[in-house]
Design a protein around this motif. Structure first.
Motif, PDB file in Angstrom:
ATOM      1  N   ILE A 102       0.857  -1.178   0.000  1.00  0.00           N
ATOM      2  CA  ILE A 102       0.000   0.000   0.000  1.00  0.00           C
ATOM      3  C   ILE A 102       0.899   1.237   0.000  1.00  0.00           C
ATOM      4  CG2 ILE A 102      -0.226   0.100   2.516  1.00  0.00           C
ATOM      5  CD1 ILE A 102      -3.188   0.843   2.022  1.00  0.00           C
ATOM      6  N   GLY A 103       0.550   2.203  -0.817  1.00  0.00           N
ATOM      7  CA  GLY A 103       1.252   3.482  -0.839  1.00  0.00           C
ATOM      8  C   GLY A 103       0.469   4.494  -0.034  1.00  0.00           C
ATOM      9  N   LEU A 104       1.133   5.161   0.872  1.00  0.00           N
ATOM     10  CA  LEU A 104       0.481   6.164   1.723  1.00  0.00           C
ATOM     11  C   LEU A 104       0.795   7.562   1.198  1.00  0.00           C
ATOM     12  CD1 LEU A 104       1.335   4.581   5.192  1.00  0.00           C
ATOM     13  CD2 LEU A 104      -0.757   4.321   3.832  1.00  0.00           C
ATOM     14  N   PRO A 105      -0.206   8.435   1.121  1.00  0.00           N
ATOM     15  CA  PRO A 105      -0.028   9.758   0.506  1.00  0.00           C
ATOM     16  C   PRO A 105       0.678  10.756   1.426  1.00  0.00           C
ATOM     17  CG  PRO A 105      -2.286   9.505   1.244  1.00  0.00           C
ATOM     18  CD  PRO A 105      -1.588   8.199   1.521  1.00  0.00           C
ATOM     19  N   GLY A 126       4.050  13.689  -4.484  1.00  0.00           N
ATOM     20  CA  GLY A 126       3.290  12.489  -4.142  1.00  0.00           C
ATOM     21  C   GLY A 126       2.076  12.339  -5.032  1.00  0.00           C
ATOM     22  N   SER A 127       1.328  11.260  -4.805  1.00  0.00           N
ATOM     23  CA  SER A 127       0.111  11.004  -5.582  1.00  0.00           C
ATOM     24  C   SER A 127      -1.118  11.632  -4.924  1.00  0.00           C
ATOM     25  CB  SER A 127      -0.108   9.498  -5.735  1.00  0.00           C
ATOM     26  OG  SER A 127      -0.435   8.912  -4.487  1.00  0.00           O
ATOM     27  N   GLY A 128      -1.102  11.738  -3.593  1.00  0.00           N
ATOM     28  CA  GLY A 128      -2.253  12.245  -2.873  1.00  0.00           C
ATOM     29  C   GLY A 128      -3.331  11.204  -2.641  1.00  0.00           C
ATOM     30  N   THR A 129      -3.126   9.979  -3.125  1.00  0.00           N
ATOM     31  CA  THR A 129      -4.108   8.911  -2.945  1.00  0.00           C
ATOM     32  C   THR A 129      -3.455   7.724  -2.253  1.00  0.00           C
ATOM     33  OG1 THR A 129      -3.590   7.998  -5.131  1.00  0.00           O
ATOM     34  CG2 THR A 129      -5.476   9.500  -4.990  1.00  0.00           C
ATOM     35  N   VAL A 130      -4.299   6.909  -1.613  1.00  0.00           N
ATOM     36  CA  VAL A 130      -3.835   5.619  -1.121  1.00  0.00           C
ATOM     37  C   VAL A 130      -3.751   4.717  -2.345  1.00  0.00           C
ATOM     38  CG1 VAL A 130      -4.422   3.638   0.318  1.00  0.00           C
ATOM     39  CG2 VAL A 130      -4.865   5.951   1.144  1.00  0.00           C
ATOM     40  N   ASP A 131      -2.618   4.040  -2.527  1.00  0.00           N
ATOM     41  CA  ASP A 131      -2.382   3.238  -3.723  1.00  0.00           C
ATOM     42  C   ASP A 131      -2.175   1.776  -3.355  1.00  0.00           C
ATOM     43  OD1 ASP A 131      -2.362   5.686  -5.070  1.00  0.00           O
ATOM     44  OD2 ASP A 131      -0.187   5.865  -4.926  1.00  0.00           O
ATOM     45  N   LEU A 132      -2.881   0.882  -4.025  1.00  0.00           N
ATOM     46  CA  LEU A 132      -2.689  -0.550  -3.866  1.00  0.00           C
ATOM     47  C   LEU A 132      -1.542  -0.970  -4.777  1.00  0.00           C
ATOM     48  CD1 LEU A 132      -3.767  -3.160  -2.574  1.00  0.00           C
ATOM     49  CD2 LEU A 132      -5.290  -3.384  -4.553  1.00  0.00           C
ATOM     50  N   ARG A 133      -0.613  -1.801  -4.266  1.00  0.00           N
ATOM     51  CA  ARG A 133       0.586  -2.175  -5.013  1.00  0.00           C
ATOM     52  C   ARG A 133       0.764  -3.697  -5.034  1.00  0.00           C
ATOM     53  NH1 ARG A 133       4.502   2.205  -5.281  1.00  0.00           N
ATOM     54  NH2 ARG A 133       3.495   4.102  -4.602  1.00  0.00           N
ATOM     55  N   VAL A 151       5.755  -8.945 -12.653  1.00  0.00           N
ATOM     56  CA  VAL A 151       4.666  -8.052 -13.042  1.00  0.00           C
ATOM     57  C   VAL A 151       4.193  -7.367 -11.763  1.00  0.00           C
ATOM     58  CG1 VAL A 151       2.340  -7.888 -13.991  1.00  0.00           C
ATOM     59  CG2 VAL A 151       3.956  -9.536 -14.952  1.00  0.00           C
ATOM     60  N   TYR A 152       4.093  -6.051 -11.803  1.00  0.00           N
ATOM     61  CA  TYR A 152       3.625  -5.324 -10.630  1.00  0.00           C
ATOM     62  C   TYR A 152       2.882  -4.074 -11.069  1.00  0.00           C
ATOM     63  CZ  TYR A 152       7.921  -2.650 -11.429  1.00  0.00           C
ATOM     64  OH  TYR A 152       8.919  -1.906 -11.995  1.00  0.00           O
ATOM     65  N   GLY A 153       2.048  -3.577 -10.177  1.00  0.00           N
ATOM     66  CA  GLY A 153       1.223  -2.438 -10.532  1.00  0.00           C
ATOM     67  C   GLY A 153       1.030  -1.465  -9.389  1.00  0.00           C
ATOM     68  N   VAL A 154       0.489  -0.316  -9.734  1.00  0.00           N
ATOM     69  CA  VAL A 154       0.068   0.700  -8.770  1.00  0.00           C
ATOM     70  C   VAL A 154      -1.358   1.069  -9.153  1.00  0.00           C
ATOM     71  CG1 VAL A 154       0.466   2.997  -7.823  1.00  0.00           C
ATOM     72  CG2 VAL A 154       2.413   1.588  -8.526  1.00  0.00           C
ATOM     73  N   ILE A 155      -2.296   0.763  -8.258  1.00  0.00           N
ATOM     74  CA  ILE A 155      -3.706   1.021  -8.517  1.00  0.00           C
ATOM     75  C   ILE A 155      -4.156   2.144  -7.580  1.00  0.00           C
ATOM     76  CG2 ILE A 155      -6.028   0.031  -8.517  1.00  0.00           C
ATOM     77  CD1 ILE A 155      -4.577  -2.738  -8.837  1.00  0.00           C
ATOM     78  N   GLY A 167      -2.895   8.237 -13.038  1.00  0.00           N
ATOM     79  CA  GLY A 167      -3.304   6.997 -13.682  1.00  0.00           C
ATOM     80  C   GLY A 167      -2.680   5.778 -13.026  1.00  0.00           C
ATOM     81  N   ASP A 168      -3.370   4.638 -13.150  1.00  0.00           N
ATOM     82  CA  ASP A 168      -2.807   3.370 -12.692  1.00  0.00           C
ATOM     83  C   ASP A 168      -1.584   3.043 -13.535  1.00  0.00           C
ATOM     84  OD1 ASP A 168      -4.969   3.251 -10.986  1.00  0.00           O
ATOM     85  OD2 ASP A 168      -6.069   1.780 -12.187  1.00  0.00           O
ATOM     86  N   ARG A 169      -0.659   2.260 -12.965  1.00  0.00           N
ATOM     87  CA  ARG A 169       0.553   1.863 -13.693  1.00  0.00           C
ATOM     88  C   ARG A 169       0.729   0.357 -13.593  1.00  0.00           C
ATOM     89  NH1 ARG A 169       4.635   5.514 -10.748  1.00  0.00           N
ATOM     90  NH2 ARG A 169       5.306   3.445 -10.187  1.00  0.00           N
ATOM     91  N   TRP A 170       1.100  -0.263 -14.691  1.00  0.00           N
ATOM     92  CA  TRP A 170       1.471  -1.678 -14.709  1.00  0.00           C
ATOM     93  C   TRP A 170       2.828  -1.805 -15.367  1.00  0.00           C
ATOM     94  CZ3 TRP A 170      -0.858  -5.278 -11.955  1.00  0.00           C
ATOM     95  CH2 TRP A 170      -2.139  -5.009 -11.487  1.00  0.00           C
ATOM     96  N   ASN A 171       3.706  -2.578 -14.750  1.00  0.00           N
ATOM     97  CA  ASN A 171       5.060  -2.784 -15.267  1.00  0.00           C
ATOM     98  C   ASN A 171       5.340  -4.274 -15.345  1.00  0.00           C
ATOM     99  OD1 ASN A 171       6.189   0.069 -15.155  1.00  0.00           O
ATOM    100  ND2 ASN A 171       5.396  -0.191 -13.095  1.00  0.00           N
ATOM    101  N   ALA A 172       6.111  -4.661 -16.354  1.00  0.00           N
ATOM    102  CA  ALA A 172       6.549  -6.048 -16.496  1.00  0.00           C
ATOM    103  C   ALA A 172       8.025  -6.039 -16.865  1.00  0.00           C
ATOM    104  CB  ALA A 172       5.738  -6.766 -17.570  1.00  0.00           C
ATOM    105  N   THR A 173       8.772  -6.977 -16.325  1.00  0.00           N
ATOM    106  CA  THR A 173      10.186  -7.099 -16.652  1.00  0.00           C
ATOM    107  C   THR A 173      10.577  -8.572 -16.641  1.00  0.00           C
ATOM    108  OG1 THR A 173      12.411  -6.313 -16.105  1.00  0.00           O
ATOM    109  CG2 THR A 173      10.975  -6.790 -14.255  1.00  0.00           C
ATOM    110  N   ALA A 174      11.535  -8.923 -17.484  1.00  0.00           N
ATOM    111  CA  ALA A 174      12.080 -10.281 -17.523  1.00  0.00           C
ATOM    112  C   ALA A 174      13.592 -10.165 -17.694  1.00  0.00           C
ATOM    113  CB  ALA A 174      11.476 -11.076 -18.680  1.00  0.00           C
ATOM    114  N   TRP A 175      14.360 -11.110 -17.138  1.00  0.00           N
ATOM    115  CA  TRP A 175      15.807 -11.032 -17.197  1.00  0.00           C
ATOM    116  C   TRP A 175      16.433 -12.419 -17.268  1.00  0.00           C
ATOM    117  CZ3 TRP A 175      12.797 -10.055 -13.008  1.00  0.00           C
ATOM    118  CH2 TRP A 175      12.972 -10.869 -11.891  1.00  0.00           C
TER     119      TRP A 175
END
Length: 192
Positions: A102-105, A126-133, A151-155, A167-175
């Motif tokens: 969770i992201g705290l504003p 900051g975002s100013g919102t509580v964000d689910l991660r 795969v991870y996101g910020v909702i 906006g929400d963010r989704w990221n993916a990475t492979a290595w």
């Protein structure tokens, strides 16, 4: 029962944006320095807890349609993130790990310029919102190679006090990494 403290620095520079038309002001360059601080505590073999925060220094150059230029700056602490990592499944050489956070504003969304007007969204701390991660990570390793994907996101949960939401963010990475010796490896990564 183990603790880990971390510090990372990230620096980013962008320029050449000054060709957009139809706007009274347009960005020509932007720089960001981020100092990231973290603490992790391994509660058990299955759970690890984390807290992270960052200190940001942003700067943006702007140009008006009349050719006037200006500089914007913001500096301060960003949002705080609390999260937990947990084992989902483990095989001989592979592991699946989940993340919930969770992201705290705690970062400012009220940064002003020299004319006492709100800075643009990208310049706020900051975002100013509580964000689910949420996130999920797959790891594999043998004697000579390691590999993985994440795969991870910020909702964003609702709107902030200034009546907007990033906006929400989704990221993916492979290595894939190859062990060259006990002190050195080479890797390649794809991120989107």
């Amino acid at each position: 029962g183990e603790w880990m403290l971390s510090y990372r620095h990230m620096s980013m520079e962008m320029e050449g944006i000054g060709t957009a038309t139809g706007y009274m002001m347009r960005p020509t360059e932007m720089s960001m320095d981020m100092h990231m601080f973290g603490a992790m505590y391994a509660r058990s073999e299955k759970w690890t807890w984390m807290v992270m925060s960052n200190h940001l220094e942003n700067e943006m150059g702007m140009k008006s349609t009349m050719g006037m230029t200006s500089q914007m700056r913001t500096k301060g602490w960003g949002d705080v993130s609390l999260s937990g990592l947990f084992d989902i499944k483990a095989w001989d050489e592979e592991t699946l790990i989940g993340t919930i956070g969770i992201g705290l504003p705690t970062g400012s969304i009220d940064e002003k310029n020299s004319s006492n007007k709100n800075q643009p969204y990208a310049m706020q701390l900051g975002s100013g919102t509580v964000d689910l991660r949420p996130g999920i990570t797959y790891l594999g390793q043998n004697e000579g190679y390691s590999w993985g994907a994440k795969v991870y996101g910020v909702i964003r949960m609702g709107t902030n006090d200034n009546n907007y939401s990033l906006g929400d963010r989704w990221n993916a990475t492979a290595w894939l990494a190859k062990k060259l010796n006990n002190n050195l490896s080479a890797s390649v990564r794809l991120t989107g």
